[in-house]
Scaffold this motif. Structure first.
Motif, PDB file in Angstrom:
ATOM      1  N   ARG A 204       0.821  -1.287   0.085  1.00 29.75           N
ATOM      2  CA  ARG A 204       0.031  -0.195  -0.090  1.00 29.75           C
ATOM      3  C   ARG A 204       0.850   1.275  -0.074  1.00 29.75           C
ATOM      4  O   ARG A 204       0.338   2.030  -0.617  1.00 29.75           O
ATOM      5  CB  ARG A 204      -1.100   0.169   1.252  1.00 29.75           C
ATOM      6  N   THR A 205       2.035   0.983   0.596  1.00 25.42           N
ATOM      7  CA  THR A 205       2.818   2.547   0.594  1.00 25.42           C
ATOM      8  C   THR A 205       3.934   2.390  -0.378  1.00 25.42           C
ATOM      9  O   THR A 205       5.031   3.151  -0.041  1.00 25.42           O
ATOM     10  CB  THR A 205       3.162   2.751   2.147  1.00 25.42           C
ATOM     11  N   ARG A 206       4.316   1.351  -0.804  1.00 22.73           N
ATOM     12  CA  ARG A 206       5.429   1.290  -1.492  1.00 22.73           C
ATOM     13  C   ARG A 206       5.637   2.395  -2.880  1.00 22.73           C
ATOM     14  O   ARG A 206       4.912   3.059  -3.380  1.00 22.73           O
ATOM     15  CB  ARG A 206       5.387  -0.018  -2.705  1.00 22.73           C
ATOM     16  N   ALA A 207       6.853   2.997  -2.524  1.00 23.72           N
ATOM     17  CA  ALA A 207       7.222   4.008  -3.410  1.00 23.72           C
ATOM     18  C   ALA A 207       8.746   4.005  -3.319  1.00 23.72           C
ATOM     19  O   ALA A 207       9.402   3.908  -2.296  1.00 23.72           O
ATOM     20  CB  ALA A 207       6.799   5.490  -2.975  1.00 23.72           C
ATOM     21  N   ARG A 208       9.539   4.518  -4.479  1.00 22.08           N
ATOM     22  CA  ARG A 208      11.076   4.430  -4.394  1.00 22.08           C
ATOM     23  C   ARG A 208      11.604   5.343  -3.265  1.00 22.08           C
ATOM     24  O   ARG A 208      12.639   5.290  -2.779  1.00 22.08           O
ATOM     25  CB  ARG A 208      11.455   4.997  -5.758  1.00 22.08           C
ATOM     26  N   LYS A 209      10.645   6.540  -3.064  1.00 20.23           N
ATOM     27  CA  LYS A 209      11.244   7.554  -1.919  1.00 20.23           C
ATOM     28  C   LYS A 209      11.637   6.964  -0.821  1.00 20.23           C
ATOM     29  O   LYS A 209      12.575   7.341  -0.080  1.00 20.23           O
ATOM     30  CB  LYS A 209      10.231   8.704  -1.873  1.00 20.23           C
ATOM     31  N   TRP A 210      10.891   5.463  -0.124  1.00 21.16           N
ATOM     32  CA  TRP A 210      11.212   5.333   1.089  1.00 21.16           C
ATOM     33  C   TRP A 210      12.617   4.615   0.852  1.00 21.16           C
ATOM     34  O   TRP A 210      13.506   4.501   1.873  1.00 21.16           O
ATOM     35  CB  TRP A 210      10.305   4.051   1.443  1.00 21.16           C
ATOM     36  N   ASP A 211      13.093   4.102  -0.319  1.00 23.90           N
ATOM     37  CA  ASP A 211      14.494   3.307  -0.281  1.00 23.90           C
ATOM     38  C   ASP A 211      15.313   4.381  -0.295  1.00 23.90           C
ATOM     39  O   ASP A 211      16.356   4.294   0.240  1.00 23.90           O
ATOM     40  CB  ASP A 211      14.436   2.459  -1.731  1.00 23.90           C
ATOM     41  N   VAL A 212      14.937   5.510  -1.199  1.00 23.56           N
ATOM     42  CA  VAL A 212      16.038   6.590  -0.870  1.00 23.56           C
ATOM     43  C   VAL A 212      16.234   7.075   0.466  1.00 23.56           C
ATOM     44  O   VAL A 212      17.540   7.350   0.904  1.00 23.56           O
ATOM     45  CB  VAL A 212      15.450   7.721  -1.995  1.00 23.56           C
ATOM     46  N   LEU A 213      15.202   7.172   1.219  1.00 20.05           N
ATOM     47  CA  LEU A 213      15.205   7.692   2.488  1.00 20.05           C
ATOM     48  C   LEU A 213      15.945   6.702   3.197  1.00 20.05           C
ATOM     49  O   LEU A 213      16.885   7.174   4.504  1.00 20.05           O
ATOM     50  CB  LEU A 213      13.720   7.837   3.298  1.00 20.05           C
ATOM     51  N   ALA A 214      15.572   5.509   3.235  1.00 19.69           N
ATOM     52  CA  ALA A 214      16.357   4.504   3.972  1.00 19.69           C
ATOM     53  C   ALA A 214      17.925   4.534   3.949  1.00 19.69           C
ATOM     54  O   ALA A 214      18.822   4.342   4.699  1.00 19.69           O
ATOM     55  CB  ALA A 214      15.892   2.927   3.579  1.00 19.69           C
ATOM     56  N   GLY A 215      18.332   4.758   2.577  1.00 18.56           N
ATOM     57  CA  GLY A 215      19.893   4.781   2.309  1.00 18.56           C
ATOM     58  C   GLY A 215      20.498   5.946   2.829  1.00 18.56           C
ATOM     59  O   GLY A 215      21.470   6.194   3.591  1.00 18.56           O
ATOM     60  N   ALA A 216      19.601   7.185   2.893  1.00 14.80           N
ATOM     61  CA  ALA A 216      20.127   8.449   3.266  1.00 14.80           C
ATOM     62  C   ALA A 216      20.330   8.240   4.904  1.00 14.80           C
ATOM     63  O   ALA A 216      21.392   8.741   5.238  1.00 14.80           O
ATOM     64  CB  ALA A 216      19.396   9.549   3.082  1.00 14.80           C
ATOM     65  N   ALA A 217      19.532   7.834   5.532  1.00 15.39           N
ATOM     66  CA  ALA A 217      19.373   7.784   7.135  1.00 15.39           C
ATOM     67  C   ALA A 217      20.482   6.632   7.541  1.00 15.39           C
ATOM     68  O   ALA A 217      21.085   6.980   8.326  1.00 15.39           O
ATOM     69  CB  ALA A 217      17.832   7.224   7.509  1.00 15.39           C
ATOM     70  N   ALA A 218      20.691   5.531   6.505  1.00 14.82           N
ATOM     71  CA  ALA A 218      21.564   4.641   7.200  1.00 14.82           C
ATOM     72  C   ALA A 218      23.019   5.347   7.024  1.00 14.82           C
ATOM     73  O   ALA A 218      23.744   5.040   7.750  1.00 14.82           O
ATOM     74  CB  ALA A 218      21.647   3.317   6.341  1.00 14.82           C
ATOM     75  N   GLU A 219      23.302   5.898   5.900  1.00 15.72           N
ATOM     76  CA  GLU A 219      24.739   6.512   5.826  1.00 15.72           C
ATOM     77  C   GLU A 219      24.859   7.505   6.943  1.00 15.72           C
ATOM     78  O   GLU A 219      26.025   7.479   7.700  1.00 15.72           O
ATOM     79  CB  GLU A 219      24.925   7.272   4.371  1.00 15.72           C
ATOM     80  N   ILE A 220      23.915   8.509   7.181  1.00 14.26           N
ATOM     81  CA  ILE A 220      24.203   9.141   8.327  1.00 14.26           C
ATOM     82  C   ILE A 220      24.466   8.564   9.828  1.00 14.26           C
ATOM     83  O   ILE A 220      25.353   8.679  10.432  1.00 14.26           O
ATOM     84  CB  ILE A 220      22.897  10.081   8.617  1.00 14.26           C
ATOM     85  N   GLY A 221      23.579   7.253   9.923  1.00 11.30           N
ATOM     86  CA  GLY A 221      23.756   6.109  10.823  1.00 11.30           C
ATOM     87  C   GLY A 221      25.091   5.868  11.235  1.00 11.30           C
ATOM     88  O   GLY A 221      25.639   5.677  12.201  1.00 11.30           O
ATOM     89  N   VAL A 222      25.621   5.337   9.994  1.00 12.14           N
ATOM     90  CA  VAL A 222      26.958   5.011  10.094  1.00 12.14           C
ATOM     91  C   VAL A 222      28.045   5.721  10.427  1.00 12.14           C
ATOM     92  O   VAL A 222      28.845   5.629  11.410  1.00 12.14           O
ATOM     93  CB  VAL A 222      27.313   4.288   8.549  1.00 12.14           C
ATOM     94  N   VAL A 223      27.690   7.021  10.060  1.00  9.43           N
ATOM     95  CA  VAL A 223      28.660   8.316  10.563  1.00  9.43           C
ATOM     96  C   VAL A 223      28.700   8.366  11.908  1.00  9.43           C
ATOM     97  O   VAL A 223      29.683   8.334  12.650  1.00  9.43           O
ATOM     98  CB  VAL A 223      28.419   9.499   9.764  1.00  9.43           C
ATOM     99  N   PHE A 224      27.687   8.482  12.584  1.00 11.12           N
ATOM    100  CA  PHE A 224      27.227   8.460  13.962  1.00 11.12           C
ATOM    101  C   PHE A 224      27.700   7.240  14.628  1.00 11.12           C
ATOM    102  O   PHE A 224      28.166   7.510  15.806  1.00 11.12           O
ATOM    103  CB  PHE A 224      25.696   8.782  14.081  1.00 11.12           C
ATOM    104  N   THR A 225      27.378   6.065  13.985  1.00 11.21           N
ATOM    105  CA  THR A 225      28.107   4.910  14.910  1.00 11.21           C
ATOM    106  C   THR A 225      29.581   5.093  14.884  1.00 11.21           C
ATOM    107  O   THR A 225      30.125   4.690  15.798  1.00 11.21           O
ATOM    108  CB  THR A 225      27.658   3.726  14.101  1.00 11.21           C
ATOM    109  N   GLY A 226      30.187   5.519  13.761  1.00  9.42           N
ATOM    110  CA  GLY A 226      31.702   5.466  13.962  1.00  9.42           C
ATOM    111  C   GLY A 226      32.247   6.603  15.041  1.00  9.42           C
ATOM    112  O   GLY A 226      33.064   6.404  15.891  1.00  9.42           O
TER     113      GLY A 226
END
Lengths: 46, 244, 216
Positions: B70-92
């Motif tokens: 119902r909510t499928r849209a590529r923007k969610w994948d894009v958002l997931a990637g952006a958040a994950a990259e930031i997450g990795v920076v903060f994890t470091g």
């Protein structure tokens, strides 16, 4: 103040990394935006 | 236009909050009885960890949203990637600040304490996720793969945490208590509020970073799409003119 | 599905010809790397066993999906109308069976080469069963994720190993309790292995469908 070196290292690393990361994002964004003429401004939510 | 104002406000607010945090953390708050001034690292370490969890939380939720029809849209994948990259920076950064903090109190740069170890596993988990994202190929297949990988990593996280916690508790009863008191100095009054301020300031920064990283990712995606279209068009043109 | 994979395996004998010897080789290398003084090896035996199992699992999973990607076998699988959950369980079962066989070899190797004795055989068997199920399930899921990608040989370990870190942790602690080299409640760790196995089998069953839908 004790542990000055460590505090500088910790705070310094944090702010340096985050500042450069932010700068990188913005500069890359500007560079790419130039390559897409018709759709420049991107609303926060498409 | 509207979004521009939002990010400007966010940016200014976060810088202001971070400046205030620095003052509170380094000047106003008192040193700890046991750790002396080293305790001031808590004012960035804890907020960094909070943002780390927030970032990966965004990745997880966005992945779920992508997978649900119902909510499928590529923007969610894009958002997931952006958040994950930031997450990795903060994890470091969490690992680095945690290591420095550990050095001041235990004299070693690393210790297999439950939280540091779990964070290290988390770091590698999401590095792998970012590597998977870069593989390329059909965008929808990619997005599906990314989402599943994010969720598979996400459900692993509580298991990792629990297991490492048990492990350290069973093996180091006495030194664990030391670890606990050092990592949880008694926080009262101004110290507590400074930690809260730190969390707030870094969350604001996170929001700003996420918005901009998301926009950057959208641009990258659009350029990829254009390149793909151009390549397809070229091939079609070749097919038309090439065949006898 | 499991039968098919196992039959291919038996016919090609890669497991016995290459992965099995690799497992023994790993055990021997550990002996070289660690102090020849058997005491150290003996204490680390449980951990070394499970690390060796992990490495072999990587090989087994790579094989499991390499078989599929030849000659469009994957497309045929999809078109054959087999239920994706079934495909997942089948492949995972085949991997699990291979791993179980390898564990027997490795286990014997550990007992013989590293001079260990068995104090809690039931605990050890249950540990191995649950850990193997968990490894096979998570491995098959990630194997599918990485399958068909050019970089899959390097990507699979990077993706899978952090995820199964708790299995390594729990299985080693439980095995240590069974071998008498560790203290603590082995059965508590077994419970963790059970939880991991259940979660990843369930997740795999659910996620395999969407994964196979790839248009490539």
């Amino acid at each position: 103040m004790t542990h000055v070196g460590y505090l500088i290292a910790g705070y310094g690393a944090t702010f340096a990394v985050l500042a450069s990361y932010a700068a990188w994002i913005v500069s890359k964004k500007r560079a790419l935006a130039r390559e897409l003429p018709p759709e420049e401004r991107d609303p926060r939510w498409p | 236009m509207r979004s521009d104002v939002t990010t400007r406000v966010l940016g200014t607010l976060s810088i202001a909050a971070l400046a205030l945090l620095a003052v509170m953390a380094l000047v106003v708050t008192p040193a700890d009885v046991n750790q002396l001034d080293a305790v001031r690292l808590i004012y960035i370490h804890v907020p960094l960890a909070t943002v780390m969890y927030a970032a990966f939380g965004v990745t997880a939720v966005a992945s779920v949203l992508y997978l649900l029809p119902r909510t499928r849209a590529r923007k969610w994948d894009v958002l997931a990637g952006a958040a994950a990259e930031i997450g990795v920076v903060f994890t470091g950064l969490v690992l680095v600040t945690g290591s420095i903090w550990g050095r001041t109190t235990w004299g070693v740069w690393w210790t297999w304490d439950a939280r540091l170890t779990t964070t290290a596993v988390l770091f590698v988990l999401f590095l792998g996720y970012l590597a998977l994202r870069r593989v390329g190929g059909d965008p929808d297949a990619q997005a599906r793969r990314n989402s599943i990988a994010a969720l598979a990593a996400g459900i692993d996280l509580p298991i990792v945490h629990k297991s490492v916690e048990w492990w350290r508790t069973l093996h180091q009863k006495s030194s664990l208590l030391d670890e606990e008191t050092f990592l949880h100095p008694h926080i009262h009054g101004s110290m507590y509020w400074t930690v809260m301020l730190g969390i707030g300031a870094f969350l604001l920064l996170f929001a700003w970073l996420l918005i901009h990283r998301y926009r950057l990712a959208k641009f990258e995606e659009r350029i990829e799409d254009e390149d793909l279209e151009r390549a397809l068009a070229e091939r079609r043109a070749e097919a038309l003119t090439g065949s006898p | 599905m499991a039968g098919k994979d196992l039959r291919i395996e038996l016919r090609s004998r890669v497991a016995t010809n290459q992965v099995g010897p690799f497992a023994l080789l790993v055990l021997i290398l550990f002996a070289f790397a660690l102090d020849p003084d058997r005491g150290v090896l003996g204490q680390a035996a449980a951990g070394l066993f499970w690390v060796a199992v992990l490495f072999c699992a990587l090989l087994a999973i790579q094989r499991s999906f390499a078989v599929e990607s030849t000659d469009g076998a994957r497309d045929n699988l999809r078109l054959s109308g087999l239920d994706p959950a079934g495909i997942f369980l089948g492949k995972a079962a085949a991997v699990a069976a291979e791993l179980a066989a390898l564990e027997v070899i490795l286990g014997t190797g550990v007992v013989v080469l590293y001079n260990r004795s068995l104090h809690g055989p039931v605990l050890l068997v249950v540990t191995c069963v649950l850990a193997t199920i968990g490894l096979a399930a998570a491995g098959t899921l990630y194997g599918a994720l990485a399958a068909g990608l050019r970089v899959r040989e390097t990507l699979l370990p990077l993706l899978l190993l952090p995820v199964v870190a708790p299995v390594l942790l729990a299985a080693t602690r439980a095995s240590e309790a069974a071998l008498g080299t560790g203290s603590g409640d082995g059965w508590a760790w077994v419970r963790l292995l059970g939880v991991f196995a259940v979660i990843y089998v369930a997740f795999g069953v659910v996620a395999f469908g969407p994964l196979l839908e790839e248009s490539s």
